[in-house]
Structure formats: C-alpha cells, structure tokens
Design a protein around this motif. Structure first.
Motif, PDB file in Angstrom:
ATOM      1  N   PRO A  29      20.746 -25.590  15.514  1.00 25.06           N
ATOM      2  CA  PRO A  29      20.775 -24.128  15.438  1.00 25.06           C
ATOM      3  C   PRO A  29      19.567 -23.501  14.751  1.00 25.06           C
ATOM      4  CG  PRO A  29      22.430 -25.081  13.974  1.00 25.06           C
ATOM      5  CD  PRO A  29      21.874 -26.198  14.768  1.00 25.06           C
ATOM      6  N   ASN A  30      18.977 -24.179  13.794  1.00 25.63           N
ATOM      7  CA  ASN A  30      17.805 -23.642  13.091  1.00 25.63           C
ATOM      8  C   ASN A  30      17.144 -24.769  12.305  1.00 25.63           C
ATOM      9  OD1 ASN A  30      19.263 -23.828  10.481  1.00 25.63           O
ATOM     10  ND2 ASN A  30      20.488 -22.188  11.388  1.00 25.63           N
ATOM     11  N   ASP A  31      16.087 -24.428  11.585  1.00 25.18           N
ATOM     12  CA  ASP A  31      15.319 -25.478  10.915  1.00 25.18           C
ATOM     13  C   ASP A  31      15.987 -26.005   9.652  1.00 25.18           C
ATOM     14  OD1 ASP A  31      12.775 -23.258   9.471  1.00 25.18           O
ATOM     15  OD2 ASP A  31      14.943 -23.392   9.212  1.00 25.18           O
ATOM     16  N   ARG A  32      17.174 -25.528   9.324  1.00 25.40           N
ATOM     17  CA  ARG A  32      17.904 -26.115   8.204  1.00 25.40           C
ATOM     18  C   ARG A  32      18.550 -27.442   8.604  1.00 25.40           C
ATOM     19  NH1 ARG A  32      22.124 -24.108   6.761  1.00 25.40           N
ATOM     20  NH2 ARG A  32      22.601 -22.684   8.477  1.00 25.40           N
ATOM     21  N   PHE A  33      18.659 -27.652   9.909  1.00 26.63           N
ATOM     22  CA  PHE A  33      19.305 -28.853  10.430  1.00 26.63           C
ATOM     23  C   PHE A  33      18.241 -29.850  10.887  1.00 26.63           C
ATOM     24  CE2 PHE A  33      23.839 -27.745  10.937  1.00 26.63           C
ATOM     25  CZ  PHE A  33      23.787 -26.415  10.594  1.00 26.63           C
ATOM     26  N   PHE A  34      18.460 -31.109  10.501  1.00 28.08           N
ATOM     27  CA  PHE A  34      17.529 -32.151  10.888  1.00 28.08           C
ATOM     28  C   PHE A  34      18.298 -33.458  10.994  1.00 28.08           C
ATOM     29  CE2 PHE A  34      13.383 -33.653  11.588  1.00 28.08           C
ATOM     30  CZ  PHE A  34      13.220 -34.869  10.958  1.00 28.08           C
ATOM     31  N   ALA A  35      17.920 -34.314  11.908  1.00 28.93           N
ATOM     32  CA  ALA A  35      18.597 -35.603  12.052  1.00 28.93           C
ATOM     33  C   ALA A  35      17.576 -36.700  12.263  1.00 28.93           C
ATOM     34  CB  ALA A  35      19.590 -35.565  13.215  1.00 28.93           C
ATOM     35  N   VAL A  36      17.912 -37.883  11.772  1.00 30.08           N
ATOM     36  CA  VAL A  36      17.024 -39.034  11.913  1.00 30.08           C
ATOM     37  C   VAL A  36      17.821 -40.244  12.344  1.00 30.08           C
ATOM     38  CG1 VAL A  36      15.353 -38.199  10.224  1.00 30.08           C
ATOM     39  CG2 VAL A  36      17.261 -39.623   9.466  1.00 30.08           C
ATOM     40  N   LEU A  96      22.569 -36.898   9.756  1.00 37.98           N
ATOM     41  CA  LEU A  96      22.383 -35.467  10.000  1.00 37.98           C
ATOM     42  C   LEU A  96      22.227 -34.794   8.647  1.00 37.98           C
ATOM     43  CD1 LEU A  96      22.412 -33.038  12.006  1.00 37.98           C
ATOM     44  CD2 LEU A  96      24.874 -32.921  11.631  1.00 37.98           C
ATOM     45  N   LYS A  97      21.153 -34.058   8.499  1.00 39.87           N
ATOM     46  CA  LYS A  97      20.842 -33.442   7.210  1.00 39.87           C
ATOM     47  C   LYS A  97      20.884 -31.922   7.354  1.00 39.87           C
ATOM     48  CE  LYS A  97      17.772 -37.335   6.319  1.00 39.87           C
ATOM     49  NZ  LYS A  97      16.558 -37.817   5.621  1.00 39.87           N
ATOM     50  N   ILE A  98      21.570 -31.293   6.446  1.00 38.80           N
ATOM     51  CA  ILE A  98      21.670 -29.833   6.471  1.00 38.80           C
ATOM     52  C   ILE A  98      21.192 -29.300   5.124  1.00 38.80           C
ATOM     53  CG2 ILE A  98      23.128 -27.842   6.947  1.00 38.80           C
ATOM     54  CD1 ILE A  98      25.166 -29.768   8.207  1.00 38.80           C
ATOM     55  N   GLN A  99      20.172 -28.477   5.174  1.00 37.48           N
ATOM     56  CA  GLN A  99      19.628 -27.885   3.954  1.00 37.48           C
ATOM     57  C   GLN A  99      20.196 -26.492   3.748  1.00 37.48           C
ATOM     58  OE1 GLN A  99      15.441 -28.015   5.010  1.00 37.48           O
ATOM     59  NE2 GLN A  99      15.138 -29.840   3.767  1.00 37.48           N
ATOM     60  N   ARG A 100      20.268 -26.083   2.478  1.00 32.31           N
ATOM     61  CA  ARG A 100      20.662 -24.704   2.133  1.00 32.31           C
ATOM     62  C   ARG A 100      21.898 -24.295   2.942  1.00 32.31           C
ATOM     63  NH1 ARG A 100      15.549 -24.780   3.530  1.00 32.31           N
ATOM     64  NH2 ARG A 100      15.830 -23.348   5.300  1.00 32.31           N
ATOM     65  N   THR A 101      22.954 -25.055   2.798  1.00 34.29           N
ATOM     66  CA  THR A 101      24.147 -24.832   3.610  1.00 34.29           C
ATOM     67  C   THR A 101      24.660 -23.401   3.477  1.00 34.29           C
ATOM     68  OG1 THR A 101      25.461 -25.739   1.798  1.00 34.29           O
ATOM     69  CG2 THR A 101      24.955 -27.212   3.641  1.00 34.29           C
ATOM     70  N   GLU A 102      25.219 -22.941   4.577  1.00 36.32           N
ATOM     71  CA  GLU A 102      25.814 -21.606   4.645  1.00 36.32           C
ATOM     72  C   GLU A 102      27.277 -21.745   5.052  1.00 36.32           C
ATOM     73  OE1 GLU A 102      23.484 -19.417   7.439  1.00 36.32           O
ATOM     74  OE2 GLU A 102      21.658 -19.485   6.208  1.00 36.32           O
ATOM     75  N   ARG A 103      28.070 -20.724   4.758  1.00 38.88           N
ATOM     76  CA  ARG A 103      29.495 -20.792   5.076  1.00 38.88           C
ATOM     77  C   ARG A 103      29.724 -21.003   6.571  1.00 38.88           C
ATOM     78  NH1 ARG A 103      29.495 -16.906   0.902  1.00 38.88           N
ATOM     79  NH2 ARG A 103      30.400 -17.797  -1.008  1.00 38.88           N
ATOM     80  N   LYS A 163      27.729 -23.176  -1.127  1.00 40.60           N
ATOM     81  CA  LYS A 163      26.662 -22.501  -0.385  1.00 40.60           C
ATOM     82  C   LYS A 163      25.320 -22.769  -1.061  1.00 40.60           C
ATOM     83  CE  LYS A 163      25.459 -17.791   1.107  1.00 40.60           C
ATOM     84  NZ  LYS A 163      24.217 -17.639   0.340  1.00 40.60           N
ATOM     85  N   GLY A 164      24.345 -23.125  -0.233  1.00 38.36           N
ATOM     86  CA  GLY A 164      23.005 -23.379  -0.751  1.00 38.36           C
ATOM     87  C   GLY A 164      22.703 -24.842  -1.023  1.00 38.36           C
ATOM     88  N   LYS A 165      23.718 -25.685  -1.034  1.00 41.66           N
ATOM     89  CA  LYS A 165      23.522 -27.102  -1.329  1.00 41.66           C
ATOM     90  C   LYS A 165      23.032 -27.860  -0.099  1.00 41.66           C
ATOM     91  CE  LYS A 165      25.152 -27.006  -5.581  1.00 41.66           C
ATOM     92  NZ  LYS A 165      24.284 -27.267  -6.755  1.00 41.66           N
ATOM     93  N   ARG A 191      34.321 -33.599   8.365  1.00 42.50           N
ATOM     94  CA  ARG A 191      34.697 -32.182   8.190  1.00 42.50           C
ATOM     95  C   ARG A 191      33.915 -31.617   7.028  1.00 42.50           C
ATOM     96  NH1 ARG A 191      38.636 -29.006   9.910  1.00 42.50           N
ATOM     97  NH2 ARG A 191      39.736 -30.772  10.853  1.00 42.50           N
ATOM     98  N   LEU A 192      33.076 -30.632   7.334  1.00 44.05           N
ATOM     99  CA  LEU A 192      32.254 -29.992   6.304  1.00 44.05           C
ATOM    100  C   LEU A 192      32.818 -28.615   5.993  1.00 44.05           C
ATOM    101  CD1 LEU A 192      29.681 -29.825   4.526  1.00 44.05           C
ATOM    102  CD2 LEU A 192      28.515 -28.838   6.509  1.00 44.05           C
ATOM    103  N   THR A 193      33.058 -28.377   4.719  1.00 42.53           N
ATOM    104  CA  THR A 193      33.500 -27.067   4.256  1.00 42.53           C
ATOM    105  C   THR A 193      32.488 -26.553   3.254  1.00 42.53           C
ATOM    106  OG1 THR A 193      35.807 -27.717   4.516  1.00 42.53           O
ATOM    107  CG2 THR A 193      35.353 -25.763   3.177  1.00 42.53           C
ATOM    108  N   VAL A 194      31.936 -25.387   3.549  1.00 41.97           N
ATOM    109  CA  VAL A 194      30.960 -24.762   2.654  1.00 41.97           C
ATOM    110  C   VAL A 194      31.626 -23.566   2.000  1.00 41.97           C
ATOM    111  CG1 VAL A 194      28.689 -23.723   2.444  1.00 41.97           C
ATOM    112  CG2 VAL A 194      29.082 -25.508   4.162  1.00 41.97           C
TER     113      VAL A 194
END
Lengths: 111, 114
Positions: B61-68, B77-84, B15-17, B110-113
């Motif tokens: 879903p929110n500004d933690r997600f970004f794609a280029v 696909l980039k995910i900041q401050r990952t949450e469970r 979480k948070g990575k 498959r992403l596991t937080v």
C-alpha cells in the motif's frame, strides 16, 4: 483495475437446501480457483478450473468455468452444517503472478 | 515443515511502532505470497516472491511496507510507523508452481494497532 466480483455476499440456507455462488471477472482469466475459509480459519484450496466451459465435481460440490472464461460458479447440493464458511473465487490478474480474490460469499447453514 | 508457518499468531502494537511478521513456507516451494485480510473481506494481494526476488510488489500500500526473502525460503513482512488502518490478518501462502497454482495458506498473523 481488474476485479473479481462475487455474489451474493451472504447466503443463509436450511440444511439440505442447495447453494450457489457466482464469480465474475472484468477480464478473461487463464484459470480460476476456489477456496473455502472456515470461521476463524485460513483459506483452503478447493479446485482449479482451466478450460473454457469446464465442469468439475467434488462430491456435493460442482464447479463451472464459463465459456468466455470470465465467470465461474460453485454449487453445493443438499448443504450440511460442515459446509459453513466463506467461499472465495480467485483468478490471476495482469502479469499472471498475482492471484486476485473476490470478496467471498459467506454461507451459513441452519440445522 | 508440513505446512506454512506464520509467527506471531497475534501481535498488538501501538501506533507508530515497527512490526515484523514472519512466514516459513512449505519446504521446496519457490513461490511465496503475502496477503492482507480485513474482517468480512477477501484476501488482498500485497507482494509475491519467486525465489529470493520480489516478482510483484504492486500490492504494497505504501513505502511503510516492505518484505524480504533473503535465502528464498523464510520471508519477513516489515511494517514501519504502524497506523490503526494497518490492523488486519496478514496471510502468507506458498506454492510449488510459478504461475498461480494452488496456494497453501498459513494460519495468519493478526495485527492490532492501538
């Protein structure tokens, strides 16, 4: 918002029985697509329907697009164990650039 | 390549990575989609690229997600401050047509937080 709904969520059949899944959209669709996802796999395209009232067949699978282009169905005749998986319908929403998937119908076939 | 390639196939993070997921579409496909799929659910639309530009990012879903997709091929696909709650399978798909033609999906990441 615009939605695509599928029923049933689960279906258990004996091998050889028929199976049908239904898809309903809250809005008129320009087309509808069907995908199959095997357990542990990724969705694989089956077919696209475009015309009102269109019926297409692929061997034991029959796909139908409703006259109002808001619903669709997939019927499998004489299911086999190879038919196991989750079947999704998907339709373009809003601007037409995004394909919205239903929740899927998970089919299990008992041999 | 012959199909859509996604890496990594599995990612476990805390979480948070920060996480990056990569998608290499079928050669020549101009349309690229990112979906997220949770167990027992249908694929949930995230973002759609036509060429290099994000034609529709309304599913993020929110500004933690970004794609280029800087060169119109590979996408990240980039995910900041990952949450469970971000734990899911992230699916990439490509298409040769502009308006929702057949989608070719990759095997997913498959992403596991934790």
């Amino acid at each position: 918002g615009q939605q695509v709904m599928q029923i049933p969520q689960y279906q258990h059949v004996q091998e050889g029985e028929d199976f049908t899944t239904y898809c309903n959209s809250s809005t008129t669709l320009s087309n509808i697509q069907w995908y199959k996802q095997r357990p542990g796999g990724h969705p694989v395209f089956l077919i696209q329907l475009v015309k009102s009232g269109e019926v297409k067949k692929q061997k034991r699978l029959t796909f139908q697009f409703g006259e109002a282009k808001k619903n669709s169905s997939l019927h499998i005749t004489a299911t086999q164990t190879t038919d196991v998986g989750t079947y999704f319908c998907a339709g373009p929403m809003a601007s037409g650039s995004r394909l919205t998937f239903g929740e899927g119908t998970q089919l299990t076939v008992n041999p | 390549g012959a199909g859509v390639s996604q890496t990594p196939s599995n990612k476990v993070t805390e979480k948070g990575k920060y996480v990056e997921l990569r998608c290499d579409p079928i050669s020549g496909h101009t349309a690229l989609y990112w979906y997220r799929q949770s167990l027992g659910q249908g694929p949930e639309f995230l973002i759609y690229f036509q060429g290099t530009g994000a034609a529709d990012d309304s599913g993020l879903p929110n500004d933690r997600f970004f794609a280029v997709r800087p060169e119109g091929s590979v996408s990240t696909l980039k995910i900041q401050r990952t949450e469970r709650g971000d734990s899911a399978v992230y699916l990439c798909a490509s298409s040769s047509t502009m308006n929702t033609g057949e989608l070719f999906f990759g095997e997913g990441s498959r992403l596991t937080v934790l």
